[in-house]
Structures are given as C-alpha cells and as structure tokens.
Design a protein around this motif. Sequence first.
Motif: not given
Lengths: 252, 252
Positions: B35, B58-59, B75
């Motif tokens: 993250r 995680y984007f 997610s």
Amino acid sequence: MDKNFEPIEQLYLSQAFDTESDEEQMLTECKMIARTYALAENAVVSMGDNRRNCSYCYFSGVADVLGISPEERVSQLPSLYENFIFDRCHPDDLSRRHAEEIAFLRYIAGNSTPQHYRDYVLCNYLRVKDACGEYRWVKHRMIPLATDKNGCLLLCACIYTLATDEDRKAKFTNTRTGEVRILTNKDYENILSKREMEVLRLIDQGLLSKEISDNLCISINTVNRHRQNILQKLKVDRAIEACKLAHVMGLL
Amino acid sequence: MDKNFEPIEQLYLSQAFDTESDEEQMLTECKMIARTYALAENAVVSMGDNRRNCSYCYFSGVADVLGISPEERVSQLPSLYENFIFDRCHPDDLSRRHAEEIAFLRYIAGNSTPQHYRDYVLCNYLRVKDACGEYRWVKHRMIPLATDKNGCLLLCACIYTLATDEDRKAKFTNTRTGEVRILTNKDYENILSKREMEVLRLIDQGLLSKEISDNLCISINTVNRHRQNILQKLKVDRAIEACKLAHVMGLL
C-alpha cells in the motif's frame, strides 16, 4: 490495513491539514512510508519535519554497510540534518546535493501545486564512506510528502540505498506522468536576483559590507538586506558557504 | 507507528511463521508495504499470496494513466494474476516477463536463503497500453516479501510505475549489498534437464507422446512424467506455452 487506502490518499491530495488531528494522522502515515522503505529496500531513511525542526529516522541493511553505529541509530533527531549520512559523505557531493535540493524545491514550487508536490522525486547520487572507510555510491531519493494548508512543505523523506544504476545524473521525476528532468546549470539560474549576484560576487572577492556599499553606491543596510536574502535563498548560515554553493551551481 | 520497526524486521529476518498469529502479523505488514508504494510512488501494486492463491491490490496515479477502470480496481483478486496489467501488456513482454520471473526465483533459491529472499529485487520493463491505447514503458519491480517456515515463498509484491530509466535491461538487485546482475541467456540454462529438453524439442516439432516415446526409447509414462515436470518448472499449464517460453528463453 485491509481497508482501501483511498481515504488516506484523499487526505494527501485534497489538503485539509487544518486541524491538529489531521496533522497527527498525516504524520503517522508519512512515518509509515519512511519506515516501509527501510523494511522493503534495506534503506536508511530520514524524514524531516520542518515545523518541529526534527527528523524521524529508520535504519535497515544499508546502515550496517555504512557502519552506522548503534549510538547513531536514534529514531528521532533534534534537527533536520541526518548527520549519520552527512558526516560520511564526500564534501563535494554534500555541496552538490545541497545545490540540487534547492533547485528541486524551487522547481516544484514553480511548476506544481502543493497538492502535487509528492508526485515529484529528486534522485541523486553521493559518495558515502562505508564501514571500511571506503567511498560507496549511495542513491538518495527525496520525496516531499506533506504540505500544510498554506502550501508550506512540512514533511520530506530522504531515502538512502546503495546505488545500482550506471547513470549517476541527478534528476527530477514526476511519478504520475513519468516525466524526467535531468538537472543542468539552467536549474540554478535566477535563484538570486541580478543585484544579489553582484553583492555575492563582491563578497566572493573578499570585500567587506562597507566596501560593497561604496562599490555599488548603495547603503550598507541595503547590502546587509541582500546578504540576508542570499543566505535564505541558498539555505546556508554564512556568506562563505553561500559563495561555495554558488561556485558549485556555476553562478560564480 | 512511532515505535521502532526492529521487532517487525526480526519477524521477517529470523523466521517464525509457525503460528497463525505470526502469519496474520506478517500479512498485515506486507500489505502495508504494498500500500505504501502505491501512496508514495503513484504505483499500481499487486501482492500475490501463494498460499491463499489470491492477490491484494493497491491503485494510485499510474492506474489513471493506464486507464484501469473502477470495476477493475478491486482490493483483493481471486488469483495470482493481476489481469488489469496482463491484459494491457504487450504479449511479447508478458512472455519475457514470465521467463525473467522464473530465472529470478530460481536464482534466489539457488544463491540465497529464504530469510534473505527479500533482499533481492527483480526489475524489468514492459510495454503496457495506457488510457489512450498507446503502449507506455512500465517498470515492474518484484520483491519476495515473506516465506513460510519451510522456505516457500508466501508473499511477493509486484510494483508497477512509469518507466523513467533509459536503460531497460532486466536485472536482479541485492539491496543489502548493492550487487546487480543483468539477466542473460545463461540465467535460463539448466532450468530443464537434458532429457526434459529432448522431450520439449520433440513436442515443439509436433510429435505426440507415443511418437516421443518411440523416438527416445522410453515408456509413454516416462514421457508424460517429463511433460508434467516441464510444465511445473516453467509454471505454465500447457505444452504449447512451454514451447513458446522456451523459445523466449533461447532454449529452443
């Protein structure tokens, strides 16, 4: 940790550092980032806190390579200077790094908005003495992580890893666009005004304030004001350091 | 977050993944790492969980550049394949990446111990279609983050950022020593035994198992055993994929 990080990203990007609790939350998040680089990349990380005038430090594998002693490995330093690196750094590289940081912070201030400062990374290379006293190339990345509501930079992470690149040119990268800017002497232009440059040139020639005042036909108060501005813009304490830095920057 | 991370580093480095709670703690820590890269580097990150056969994703900014839709931004994915990248990746680069990952995992298994797998990073480059359908160079870093008590790799982070390097050679880096290894065809040698290579060569020529059995004077059961081993070693499901990969590796 399981939750999506969107709320935290919002916190960074939409700026709402106006309450104490938001700032605490932001500090906690940024400490996590600093600590993670140490964990995941064997890095030594120092995160400067400009408001509190202190640094939060994290040590992993590279600290052993550089022979950073247990006494030096404190989790919070009472200054913005990570002397466990600075003291081991080749003096020429320390000056160059200083110059490159000034150019970087000036560049993002002029080309971005505080909400997007953290999209930018300064990456440069330093010779740092290792545990055997031999210089090793160390990669330094600087990420401006958080600003306050007035757009002032609050938290900035400095990440030190062993250099593994062949190319050791200092560069600014925008991680959102992929844009890369290789630093050149142009990045140091116009940091000082024309008048400040005249004053600095005379200081560099060894002239005293009175002599500079006579030479430029300005009052001694004006000379001293220029002196102060020069020190502030170059983020140094003394005129001799300003001259040294201006030479590194190719201004003198 | 304020506490020193030493205890967590101990957890990674001294290996004690023998209880459920340690594994939960480890997973939480590794999710934090994944993250954090998204937060600090605008990255898209997928962390594969080999035991649960899923990925935690995680984007950040790069997801917008690549046009990854809100529906794709889940997610947790029910597989080890981050299709939001794979589907956009140039097919040649996807095969090459697959080959490079096999070489990497084989290299660390042969040259390190599970406690030190996370000192190694695979770094390679892929052409990935962006939001406009144009190929962009994307940097992919793979960090093996955690192993179980038997030394099996449990968690592995894949970090995608926009490529900013001129040099796009695939390399293994040891972050603890600074050692860099540029991948060459030598890294693919001896993945398959001499006999497995003979079988694969005949499969590639279009021979059926019965024909291979006659050709090499071995039983059809032995041929099928070799087939299974080849698929397993090359981490593919079908013989045709094994042949394609062996061509990419320069083995055929």
